[in-house]
Each structure stands twice: as structure tokens, then as C-alpha cells.
Enzyme design. Sequence first.
Site, mmCIF file in Angstrom:
data_model
loop_
_atom_site.group_PDB
_atom_site.id
_atom_site.type_symbol
_atom_site.label_atom_id
_atom_site.label_comp_id
_atom_site.label_asym_id
_atom_site.label_seq_id
_atom_site.Cartn_x
_atom_site.Cartn_y
_atom_site.Cartn_z
ATOM 1 C CB SER A 94 -0.818 -0.011 1.132
ATOM 2 O OG SER A 94 -0.040 0.130 2.254
ATOM 3 N N GLY A 95 1.672 0.972 0.140
ATOM 4 C CA GLY A 95 3.286 2.036 0.308
ATOM 5 C C GLY A 95 2.848 2.810 2.301
ATOM 6 N N GLY A 96 2.104 2.361 2.835
ATOM 7 C CA GLY A 96 2.192 2.705 4.324
ATOM 8 C C GLY A 96 3.119 2.059 4.920
ATOM 9 C CG PHE A 97 7.236 -0.531 6.578
ATOM 10 C CD1 PHE A 97 6.741 -1.408 7.550
ATOM 11 C CD2 PHE A 97 8.070 -0.836 5.859
ATOM 12 C CE1 PHE A 97 7.770 -0.948 8.216
ATOM 13 C CE2 PHE A 97 9.125 -0.800 6.261
ATOM 14 C CZ PHE A 97 9.017 -1.453 7.565
ATOM 15 C CD GLN A 189 -0.268 -2.683 12.106
ATOM 16 O OE1 GLN A 189 0.723 -2.959 12.305
ATOM 17 N NE2 GLN A 189 0.645 -2.945 10.076
ATOM 18 N N GLY A 216 3.213 -5.232 10.767
ATOM 19 C CA GLY A 216 3.752 -5.155 12.057
ATOM 20 C C GLY A 216 4.822 -5.907 12.846
ATOM 21 C CG ASP A 266 7.096 -9.035 0.755
ATOM 22 O OD1 ASP A 266 8.013 -7.472 1.124
ATOM 23 O OD2 ASP A 266 6.484 -8.506 2.265
ATOM 24 C CB CYS A 304 23.654 -24.446 -3.645
ATOM 25 S SG CYS A 304 22.307 -23.493 -4.859
ATOM 26 C CB CYS A 306 21.960 -21.507 -8.068
ATOM 27 S SG CYS A 306 23.134 -20.453 -7.259
ATOM 28 C CB CYS A 309 26.392 -23.004 -6.898
ATOM 29 S SG CYS A 309 26.067 -22.356 -4.735
ATOM 30 C CG HIS A 335 23.676 -18.693 -3.791
ATOM 31 N ND1 HIS A 335 23.886 -20.106 -4.018
ATOM 32 C CD2 HIS A 335 23.249 -18.625 -1.911
ATOM 33 C CE1 HIS A 335 23.483 -20.208 -2.343
ATOM 34 N NE2 HIS A 335 23.251 -19.984 -1.308
#
Length: 372
Positions: A94-97, A189, A216, A266, A304, A306, A309, A335
Site C-alpha cells: 500500500s505504501g504505508g510502511f 496490526q 507490524g 516477502d 546448491c 544454482c 554455484c 544464489h
Amino acid sequence: MSFSFTVTHKAANSPARAGLLHTPHGTVETPVFMPVGTQATVKTMTPEEVRDVGGRLILGNTYHLYLRPGSDLVRELGGLHRMMNWSGPILTDSGGFQVFSLSPLRKVTDEGVTFRSHIDGSTHFLSPEKAMAVQVDLGSDIAMALDECVPYPCTYEDALDAVSRTTRWAQRCKSSPRHDEQAVFGILQGSMYPELRRKSAVELVDMDFPGYAIGGLSVGEPKELMYEMLDYTVPLLPEEKPRYLMGVGSPDCLVEGVMRGIDMFDCVLPTRIARNGTVFTRRGKLVVRNAACTKDPAPLDPDCDCYTCRNYSRAYIRHLIKAGEVLGIRLTTIHNLHFILRLMQELRQAIRQGNLMEYGNGFLETYMLGVG
């Protein structure tokens, strides 16, 4: 395809589950980690590379894209998907943080937040309706309601005010115009106060959002306290709706979150520490910049597979980073994202096979050993 969520498997001895998140831009398996594309790009990587390492759902940042290049320009260019050449689903916050954490000067009222841009100091006003309008311009599959995130620690009174305002803002966001197929998630929250977490959950669940985020947390509190809040909060949320823990991305927290029933995550952590020369391994973090890697011919993580690696040594990557070569941080980013996305894949598989607790506890035991 409109938005929906289906639980396909439930863990035997925990609230964890595997599911399918259906969006207009494709179906995503959960639990899922979303790489963060703050400025309409996952830093140092092309969209094709993000997909190659396992990325299916990415996050775009409303605050940053509103300020630069401007959501109206993004709309004129066909929305985020077309502008950044990403064909998969996108969630926008939302952009709030960012308003509360980046703006050097802000004023909060029930109407919204007046803030100064961290880029040029210009004054802007973000209301719930504005936050939704910007996300409509961006064209995301999932948009987040505007919330007020308080710092840790904070007083009960401040946390209560934020919960009440977040509820009022959530109702206004839900009532705002949006694309027919754009889902809007509410954000809980309540800081570290269980009774406020319950109040926030009850009020938002009553609004019947298609998904719920837990905000939060991961704002400076001890991890044990975050887990305690999750243990309390998750059972308050509908089982048939996705649960999203915002801003969490370290491997141990992802495992702990999944075992507690979280479906979506995220965080900028994997890409941020990669640019600082630090990578994840099965045995904890490795600081590639350190002198110990100067002559080390081993891959970043012997376990790994990837691209990094398979092809490059710790010694070479350290040389690139010390020399300021962009390739160095591209390789560490590839990686780290591969590591996190592979971890999520293994967690999904463990849920389906019925051995999540065994897998999760085994991973945590090895990860906490640290790199020798």
C-alpha cells in the site's frame, strides 16, 4: 481468471498447509516467497532470471513507484506487467510502511498521511483512496489496503490508535474503485499486544477480504516474540483465505512461519545482503567478502545447484565484489533468491508428503550450526 485460493494439503501436526493461489496472471503454489521488485525490478536481475530461479509472484512498491516514475506513467505504459516485462502475478503493497519508515516528516490523521518525499522533499498526501487508485494504475493482481504500522516498541495506546485507524482505512480501501479482477488484502496490526491482534483480526475478518496480511512484525522485536504473536494470530484468520506475513525473509523465519500456517512472505533481505557480499547456505550465512574466501575454490554452498554455484568459486566472487564489479552482486543475488525459492519448494513438498516437522526441524538444526 479472477482471484481465488485453494488449500490442497494440510500438515498433520501443525497449522501448515500447501495451496494454490489463482490470479489473473497465473496460478502460484503456496507457501510462496515473493522477491521484492521495489522500483519495478528485482535488483540486478532480469525478469527472466527471476523466473529461472523459481520466482512466480513478485512484489512491487506503491510508495516508490508513485514517486518515481509516477503511477500515471506506469498506467500509460500498460501497467507494471507490461512495463517491466513480467508475465506472472504481482502484489503491490500500500505504501504505508514506506511512508512511516522513510519519510523524514509526516502528519497522520484519519483522512490519511501527509508526508515529504525522501527523494526531493516534495509534499504528498496518501489517503486510503489514493493508495488504491495508485495500485489500480499499477495494475497489480493483489493490492494491499493502507494501514498504520507502529514501531517496536510502542505503547498500548499508540498500538490501539493504529489498529482503529487501520480498520477504518481498510473499509475505505475495500469500498474504493478497482479493477474487477484485482484482489484487496486487509492488514492486521496490533504490535505485540495479543488483545489488539484479536481486535484487528475480528474487525478485518468481518469485512470478508479475500486474503489477510499480518503486519507490524519483523520490525525489531525478538524472533521468539514474533513467533508468539503468530501462534496467537494465525488461528484467528479464516482457514480458506491466504495468510501473508509481511517483511519476513530469513531462512529460519520462513521455516518457522510455514510451520505456523503462513502462506505468503516477502522481504528485501535476500537481495539486500547479496549486494553486501553475504549469502545463505544450508549451514547459515556466509560472508563472501571476508578474507577466508580469498583462495577458496568451493562454491558458495556445496549443496546448491544454482547457476552461481555450478559455475563460480567463492574466491572469484569475492574478487568481483572487492573490485566493485556488478557481476559479483548479480551472482550473489541469483544464489540467494534460488536458495530461498528452493527452500519454499522443499517446504511445499514436505507438507504434501506429510513430513514437514521432520524436514523443518532438520533444516533449522543444520542452518543454526553456522558456516565452519
